[in-house]
Scaffold this active site. Structure first.
Site, PDB file in Angstrom:
ATOM      1  CG  HIS A 139      35.955  40.485  37.611  1.00  0.00           C
ATOM      2  ND1 HIS A 139      35.509  40.058  38.827  1.00  0.00           N
ATOM      3  CD2 HIS A 139      34.935  41.169  37.049  1.00  0.00           C
ATOM      4  CE1 HIS A 139      34.257  40.473  38.997  1.00  0.00           C
ATOM      5  NE2 HIS A 139      33.892  41.163  37.944  1.00  0.00           N
ATOM      6  CB  CYS A 140      36.440  44.685  39.718  1.00  0.00           C
ATOM      7  SG  CYS A 140      35.049  44.215  38.668  1.00  0.00           S
ATOM      8  CB  ILE A 141      39.473  45.698  43.470  1.00  0.00           C
ATOM      9  CG1 ILE A 141      37.980  45.721  43.786  1.00  0.00           C
ATOM     10  CG2 ILE A 141      40.185  46.721  44.337  1.00  0.00           C
ATOM     11  CD1 ILE A 141      37.650  45.381  45.215  1.00  0.00           C
ATOM     12  CB  ILE A 191      41.991  45.140  36.480  1.00  0.00           C
ATOM     13  CG1 ILE A 191      42.731  43.806  36.637  1.00  0.00           C
ATOM     14  CG2 ILE A 191      41.960  45.605  35.030  1.00  0.00           C
ATOM     15  CD1 ILE A 191      42.056  42.657  35.935  1.00  0.00           C
ATOM     16  CG  ASP A 192      37.886  47.764  37.226  1.00  0.00           C
ATOM     17  OD1 ASP A 192      38.367  47.047  36.324  1.00  0.00           O
ATOM     18  OD2 ASP A 192      36.796  47.531  37.772  1.00  0.00           O
TER      19      ASP A 192
END
Length: 454
Positions: free
Chosen positions: A285-287, A289-290
């Protein structure tokens, strides 16, 4: 319900000292919006610290499941939820009219990307709009969802202040990025230092006081925007370094050099090197997208983030590289790729979890089947593929069993996720060929000519 609200000129100043004292004495009630991979561990941590916790989620069946003491996340034991419910200090609800009850509301909702790789703040904005009509004086609101610098001040704050209440006087607003690493046995919610930034000194002091009761250490920064930038920096650092080793993998493979051997040797240097490892693409959910949240925001300042965007391009191309290597391996083994049967090991985005958000395995299936092959999968943590935003057509597919007869029936096995509880010797002994994107076979001590690294 709205009687609790009052414009600052019509009411006495909020007693910040009293609210601080309630946090430090653990007498305050905590509300958590979004009961998922971030919200549930945070709720359990606050409950264990002695706070009364009210969890909010729009998913009514999930709310009922939690109130029965059941878990829907593999690495969060049901007994922890059951104990919290039985203790009488944890309750889940889909009734957002109760948002005026907590003294602090922590927002833990998704921040995905649109199809055009732009920030999708709809969950954050909808949550803020749900809180606004129930907002009461003296509440602390903390956004934990990863987002671009300025979101707390430019998006959340105006929604709340449209009620007539003022941030820093009537209510208090802060940002504290989640730092969850699902399935990590060494670090959990309470043992990972917590960065906090507030809209003004009182908001910062309140956020520090609250998280100071939950987390081993708080790390205060000068503003909410700075705290937002900290989270993006952490994940961009990982994305860029993963892109580097992914590119090195392609280069070294062309030279006949094993990138995993190179990294293992390089990491013996006690300074100046930090190991990162290649894979079939980015997941979670992070790398994935962020970094794009920052590149989007940077355009507002007429700044090109070429380095970050290049890393994103490299990482998003890795599934294509893997599928090409798979097709070559099948072809060299005397079988046409079109019409072949592929067994994929792992649907989760990382090992030993049931989390498949943004998993590269889904893209791999799409690419393989677009070239005329068929894919089945085995994942001990995900028996059925749930619906996803971008791969709805895969929903409902079921994991096959993993036994010698099953493995032997496929033209190739593709290791996409390296779960520890997979018998890799069984796989290699019975497979026609194995394409390993995680170096799982070598780490299991298996050296076999049928294993191709990709």
């Amino acid at each position: 319900m709205h009687a609790n609200r009052a414009v600052k000129t019509d009411a006495a100043p909020v007693n910040v000292s009293e609210l601080l004292a309630s946090f430090k004495a653990r007498k305050a009630r905590i509300g958590i919006v979004g009961l998922g991979y971030v919200g549930i561990p945070l709720a359990l941590t606050a409950n264990k610290a002695g706070f009364e916790v009210l969890g909010f989620d729009i998913d009514a069946p999930r709310v009922d499941q939690l109130n029965r003491g059941e878990s829907f996340i593999k690495h969060i034991p049901a007994n922890l939820i059951a104990e919290a419910v039985k203790g009488g200090k944890f309750q889940a609800t889909a009734d957002f009219d109760r948002l005026n009850e907590p003294d602090a509301i922590l927002i833990c909702v998704p921040t995905p990307l649109t199809k055009h790789r732009e920030p999708d703040l709809s969950y954050v904005e909808n949550t803020a709009r749900a809180i606004a009509p129930r907002l009461r004086r003296g509440q602390l609101i903390v956004l934990e969802s990863t987002t671009y610098p300025g979101t707390t001040d430019e998006v959340i704050k105006p929604i709340f202040e449209a009620t007539g209440l003022k941030s820093g006087e009537d209510f208090f607003l802060a940002f504290s990025p989640e730092r969850e690493d699902p399935g990590n046995p060494d670090f959990g919610t309470s043992t990972i230092p917590k960065v906090v930034g507030g809209d003004g000194p009182d908001a910062l002091a309140l956020a520090e006081a609250l998280y100071g009761q939950l987390i081993v250490k708080t790390v205060p920064v000068s503003s909410a925007a700075t705290a937002e930038a900290v989270k993006l920096t952490e994940n961009i650092f990982r994305a860029v370094n993963i892109a580097l080793v992914n590119e090195l993998k392609v280069v070294y493979a062309a030279m006949g050099i094993d990138v995993w051997e190179v990294i293992d040797a390089a990491k013996t240097k006690p300074f100046g090197f930090m190991p990162f490892y290649p894979g079939p693409g980015l997941g979670g959910h992070c790398i994935p997208i962020d970094p794009f949240y920052l590149t989007w925001k940077a355009r507002e300042y007429d700044i090109a983030t070429r380095f970050i965007e290049l890393a994103g391009q490299i990482n998003t191309r890795m599934p294509y590289y893997v599928v090409n290597k798979l097709a070559e391996a099948v072809d060299r083994n005397g079988r046409a790729f079109t019409g072949s049967k592929i067994l994929m090991l792992g649907i989760a985005y990382k090992k030993n979890v049931d989390d498949m958000r943004e998993s590269p395995s889904l893209k791999l299936i799409e690419l393989i089947e677009a070239r005329g092959a068929h894919v089945d999968y085995y994942d001990p943590f995900i028996p059925v593929i749930p619906p996803t935003r971008e791969h709805a057509e895969l929903a409902g597919r079921k994991s096959v069993s993993l036994d010698p007869k099953t493995v032997a029936a496929y033209d190739a096995v593709l290791i996409a996720t390296d779960h520890d509880n997979v018998d890799y010797k069984l796989v290699v002994d019975n497979a026609k060929i194995v394409v390993d994107t995680r170096n799982a076979c070598a780490r299991a001590g298996i050296a076999d000519g049928r294993v191709v690294k990709a």
